[in-house]
Design a protein around this motif. Structure first.
Motif, short mmCIF file in Angstrom:
data_model
loop_
_atom_site.label_atom_id
_atom_site.label_comp_id
_atom_site.label_asym_id
_atom_site.label_seq_id
_atom_site.Cartn_x
_atom_site.Cartn_y
_atom_site.Cartn_z
N PRO A 142 -20.21 28.46 -31.81
CA PRO A 142 -20.30 29.92 -31.65
C PRO A 142 -18.92 30.57 -31.69
CG PRO A 142 -21.73 28.82 -30.09
CD PRO A 142 -20.91 27.74 -30.74
N HIS A 143 -18.79 31.63 -32.45
CA HIS A 143 -17.48 32.24 -32.65
C HIS A 143 -16.87 32.77 -31.36
CE1 HIS A 143 -17.91 32.93 -37.29
NE2 HIS A 143 -18.15 31.68 -36.92
N ASP A 144 -17.70 33.16 -30.41
CA ASP A 144 -17.13 33.69 -29.16
C ASP A 144 -16.55 32.60 -28.28
OD1 ASP A 144 -19.51 32.52 -28.44
OD2 ASP A 144 -20.28 34.23 -27.32
N ILE A 146 -14.69 30.08 -29.68
CA ILE A 146 -13.56 29.50 -30.39
C ILE A 146 -12.21 29.96 -29.85
CG2 ILE A 146 -12.41 29.36 -32.64
CD1 ILE A 146 -15.15 29.19 -33.94
N PRO A 147 -12.01 31.23 -29.48
CA PRO A 147 -10.69 31.64 -28.98
C PRO A 147 -10.19 30.79 -27.81
CG PRO A 147 -11.98 33.58 -29.48
CD PRO A 147 -12.92 32.40 -29.62
N ALA A 148 -11.08 30.41 -26.91
CA ALA A 148 -10.67 29.58 -25.77
C ALA A 148 -10.21 28.20 -26.23
CB ALA A 148 -11.83 29.44 -24.78
N LEU A 149 -10.90 27.66 -27.25
CA LEU A 149 -10.49 26.38 -27.82
C LEU A 149 -9.11 26.49 -28.45
CD1 LEU A 149 -13.78 25.14 -29.55
CD2 LEU A 149 -12.76 24.27 -27.43
N VAL A 150 -8.89 27.57 -29.19
CA VAL A 150 -7.59 27.78 -29.84
C VAL A 150 -6.48 27.81 -28.80
CG1 VAL A 150 -6.20 29.41 -31.18
CG2 VAL A 150 -8.58 29.00 -31.82
N GLU A 151 -6.69 28.57 -27.72
CA GLU A 151 -5.67 28.68 -26.68
C GLU A 151 -5.39 27.33 -26.04
OE1 GLU A 151 -4.83 31.21 -22.54
OE2 GLU A 151 -6.71 31.48 -23.67
N ARG A 152 -6.46 26.58 -25.80
CA ARG A 152 -6.28 25.27 -25.16
C ARG A 152 -5.51 24.31 -26.05
NH1 ARG A 152 -10.56 20.48 -24.60
NH2 ARG A 152 -9.25 19.07 -23.41
N PHE A 153 -5.90 24.22 -27.33
CA PHE A 153 -5.28 23.25 -28.23
C PHE A 153 -3.85 23.66 -28.59
CE2 PHE A 153 -9.83 22.25 -29.62
CZ PHE A 153 -9.93 21.23 -28.69
N HIS A 176 -6.07 35.52 -37.67
CA HIS A 176 -5.65 36.31 -36.51
C HIS A 176 -6.01 35.62 -35.20
CE1 HIS A 176 -5.77 40.06 -39.29
NE2 HIS A 176 -4.57 39.50 -39.28
N MET A 177 -7.01 34.76 -35.24
CA MET A 177 -7.41 34.03 -34.05
C MET A 177 -6.41 32.94 -33.69
SD MET A 177 -11.26 32.52 -33.37
CE MET A 177 -12.07 33.99 -33.99
N GLY A 178 -5.55 32.57 -34.67
CA GLY A 178 -4.51 31.58 -34.39
C GLY A 178 -4.62 30.29 -35.15
N PHE A 179 -5.56 30.18 -36.09
CA PHE A 179 -5.68 28.95 -36.88
C PHE A 179 -4.50 28.83 -37.84
CE2 PHE A 179 -9.85 29.01 -35.18
CZ PHE A 179 -10.35 27.70 -35.29
N ASP A 180 -4.09 27.58 -38.07
CA ASP A 180 -2.93 27.30 -38.93
C ASP A 180 -3.32 27.07 -40.38
OD1 ASP A 180 -0.76 26.89 -36.72
OD2 ASP A 180 -2.46 25.66 -36.09
N TYR A 181 -4.48 26.41 -40.58
CA TYR A 181 -4.89 26.02 -41.92
C TYR A 181 -6.36 26.35 -42.13
CZ TYR A 181 -0.58 23.37 -41.34
OH TYR A 181 0.72 23.02 -41.08
N PHE A 182 -6.76 26.37 -43.41
CA PHE A 182 -8.09 26.87 -43.76
C PHE A 182 -8.65 26.06 -44.92
CE2 PHE A 182 -5.17 29.96 -42.19
CZ PHE A 182 -5.87 30.57 -41.16
#
Length: 407
Positions: A142-144, A146-153, A176-182
């Motif tokens: 769920p997209h809501d 993911i931001p917490a996962l990004v912050e943790r990792f 914008h959410m903070g991912f490095d690669y796509f």
């Protein structure tokens, strides 16, 4: 005999290729084995040791390679160059202390570890301290959340790959959410529809394209146009002096080069240079994909019928990403260029042999082995031959792109 590979690009935030994920199959009897694709990859890598050579497939980019439990436990990744690979631990592995210990040892030997298709399960917690990359399928979580996962990792200095990115809107959201690669197919779709103005160099290219579309190519006229532009002359001479194309002859003049190449090769050269010119502001991976498609479609179309004009297959593949390069609908673009009606039909998704060659190329890009098998059966292709064609196309594209780069 090592054989067959599909590669899927992984882009950075600037939409440049950072790496390729490689997916392998073995041979005619095992192109589509009745086991999981990840396990098949590991078994094939174990038996073949990548005899094709990673550098032939990825150039100077890193290779993400999926590994299953057995090959990780046996430390098979350590037979590879740690500077060229990222070791992906697939999500289907059975995790226990022994596997964690093996992966930690591989990391300590200098190999980056990636977790593929991270699913938030507790079994991955032990990997976090030594993991370099985590790949997240944006359709599975769920997209809501993911931001917490990004912050943790990010707190653990882990790089993040967003998988299944299909649109530029998704790319922007997860960037914008903070991912490095796509990873995904967002580059194959126009971000916006707008017109790009053709400059003098582009007009020269269109003039050459018009000449090359005629049944009989007038090399004298081609010579006259190219010699007006020193950069085109330089690129053509670099192209023909590539060892893959010309192993023995010393080219003494532009006219000599054109005559030596012959009509078909000159037409190919004109087409790829024209496309490179029109796409010069777009990510280089688009041009790389177009070149691979061009060579593959040329080989496959010629094989369907010995009397086919291979140039039609070449143009179909080469122009298949023109909409993404020019940011306009393909239907609008092909009305502006002088290509045959059957090539136009294939690019507009109308059924036919040319369209099927393009579909085959797209299946290879997505590692859609089932789609390849279906189309191979339809046209009585040996699957091994199609894989050989795709491997040849990757190598050809790499050499040609090197030859036609202005340096």
């Amino acid at each position: 005999m090592f054989a067959y590979v599909a590669r899927q690009p992984i882009f950075d935030a600037q939409q440049q290729v950072y790496a390729y994920e490689l997916l392998f199959r073995m041979g005619e009897d095992n192109c589509f084995p009745d086991i999981s694709p990840d396990e098949a990859t590991s078994k094939i890598l174990t038996s073949t040791h990548l005899s094709l050579g990673i550098e032939e497939i990825t150039g100077d980019k890193k290779a993400f390679i999926n590994f299953h439990r057995d090959t990780l436990m046996n430390h098979f990744p350590t037979s590879l160059d740690p500077s060229k690979v990222v070791i992906e631990v697939v999500e289907t592995v059975d995790v226990d202390d022994a596997l964690v210990c093996a992966c930690k040892h591989i990391k300590e030997m200098g190999y980056p570890i990636a977790l593929d298709d991270y699913d938030m399960k507790g079994k991955w917690e032990a990997f976090i301290p030594f993991t370099s990359v985590i790949k997240i399928d944006i359709t599975e979580i769920p997209h809501d959340e993911i931001p917490a996962l990004v912050e943790r990792f990010k707190a653990h200095n882990i790089k993040l790959v967003a998988e299944r990115i299909e649109t530029h809107e998704e790319f922007q959201t997860f960037k914008h959410m903070g991912f490095d690669y796509f990873q995904g197919y967002f580059l194959a779709k126009p971000e916006v529809v707008r017109h790009r103005k053709l400059g003098p160099s582009s007009l020269t290219m269109m003039e050459l394209l018009t000449l090359s579309s005629r049944p009989q190519l007038d090399l004298t006229q081609v010579n006259t146009i190219i010699e007006r532009d020193p950069s085109l002359t330089y690129l053509l001479l670099r192209f023909i002096n590539n060892p893959l194309i010309n192993k023995r002859h010393k080219i003494t003049s532009l006219k000599h080069a054109l005559n030596f190449m012959g009509e078909v090769e000159v037409k190919k050269f004109i087409a790829l240079l024209a496309l490179a010119n029109l796409s010069e502001s777009k990510p280089t991976e688009l041009m790389s994909m177009a070149l691979v498609r061009a060579k593959f479609c040329e080989l496959a179309f010629a094989d369907m019928n010995a009397h086919n004009d291979p140039m039609k297959g070449f143009l179909t593949g080469l122009l298949s990403l023109l909409d993404a390069m020019m940011e306009q609908p393909i239907e609008d673009l092909i009305r502006k260029i002088p290509i045959s009606d059957d090539v136009k039909s294939a690019l507009c998704a109308e059924r036919g042999h040319l369209r099927d060659t393009l579909l085959l190329a797209q299946c290879f890009e997505r590692a859609n082995w089932g789609g390849i098998k279906k189309l191979a059966s339809k046209h009585a292709f040996k699957q091994t031959k199609l894989h050989d064609y795709f491997n040849e196309a990757i190598k050809w594209a790499h050499h040609v792109q090197t030859s036609t780069t202005k340096t």
